[in-house]
Scaffold this active site. Structure first.
Site, PDB file in Angstrom:
ATOM      1  N   CYS A 193      -3.060  16.251  -8.558  1.00  0.00           N
ATOM      2  CA  CYS A 193      -2.704  17.489  -9.258  1.00  0.00           C
ATOM      3  C   CYS A 193      -1.493  17.302 -10.183  1.00  0.00           C
ATOM      4  O   CYS A 193      -0.361  17.245  -9.702  1.00  0.00           O
ATOM      5  CB  CYS A 193      -2.419  18.559  -8.203  1.00  0.00           C
ATOM      6  SG  CYS A 193      -1.678  20.064  -8.823  1.00  0.00           S
ATOM      7  N   CYS A 203       1.312  19.864  -9.828  1.00  0.00           N
ATOM      8  CA  CYS A 203       2.077  19.644  -8.596  1.00  0.00           C
ATOM      9  C   CYS A 203       3.211  18.652  -8.852  1.00  0.00           C
ATOM     10  O   CYS A 203       4.324  18.832  -8.355  1.00  0.00           O
ATOM     11  CB  CYS A 203       1.172  19.112  -7.483  1.00  0.00           C
ATOM     12  SG  CYS A 203      -0.146  20.239  -7.003  1.00  0.00           S
TER      13      CYS A 203
END
Length: 104
Positions: free
Chosen positions: A29, A32
Site C-alpha cells: 500500500c 500506507c
C-alpha cells in the site's frame, strides 16, 4: 509505535488506558508508506495522551474484518474499548490532528 497482532489486539487496544489510534495497513500500500512518518511523529509528540499502533491487515484479516476495514490505510481511534473515529485514506498531519483533537 506498537505492532499489533490478532493475539495482542484486544489487550493492547480494547483494554488500554489511553485512546489508541490503530493504522490498518499492508506492505503493498503506497498511501500506507506515505502516512507512516506522520504517525511516527504523532506517536512521539502525543505519546502521553495517545497510543499509536499498527496492524497488518493482510497478516491479520480477522481483526480487519471485525472492524469493517475495506481498504488501506484505515485509521481507527479506540476509546474505552469502542470505536470513536474511523478515517479511510492518507491525510496530512494537520488534517489528521484536527480530526483527532475532539477525541483526545
Amino acid at each position: 509505535m506498537i505492532d499489533l497482532t490478532s493475539e495482542t489486539f484486544d489487550e493492547r487496544v480494547l483494554r488500554g488506558g489511553t485512546p489508541v489510534l490503530v493504522e490498518f495497513w499492508a506492505e503493498w500500500c503506497p498511501p500506507c508508506r506515505m502516512i507512516a512518518p506522520i504517525l511516527e511523529e504523532i506517536d512521539a509528540e502525543y505519546g502521553d495522551r495517545l497510543t499509536v499502533a499498527k496492524l497488518n491487515g493482510d497478516d491479520h484479516p480477522d481483526i480487519a474484518q471485525r472492524y469493517g476495514v475495506m481498504g488501506f490505510p484505515t485509521l481507527t481511534l479506540y476509546r474505552d474499548g469502542e470505536v470513536a473515529l474511523q478515517i479511510v485514506g492518507a491525510r496530512s498531519k494537520r488534517r489528521l490532528l484536527a480530526d483527532l483533537a475532539p477525541h483526545l
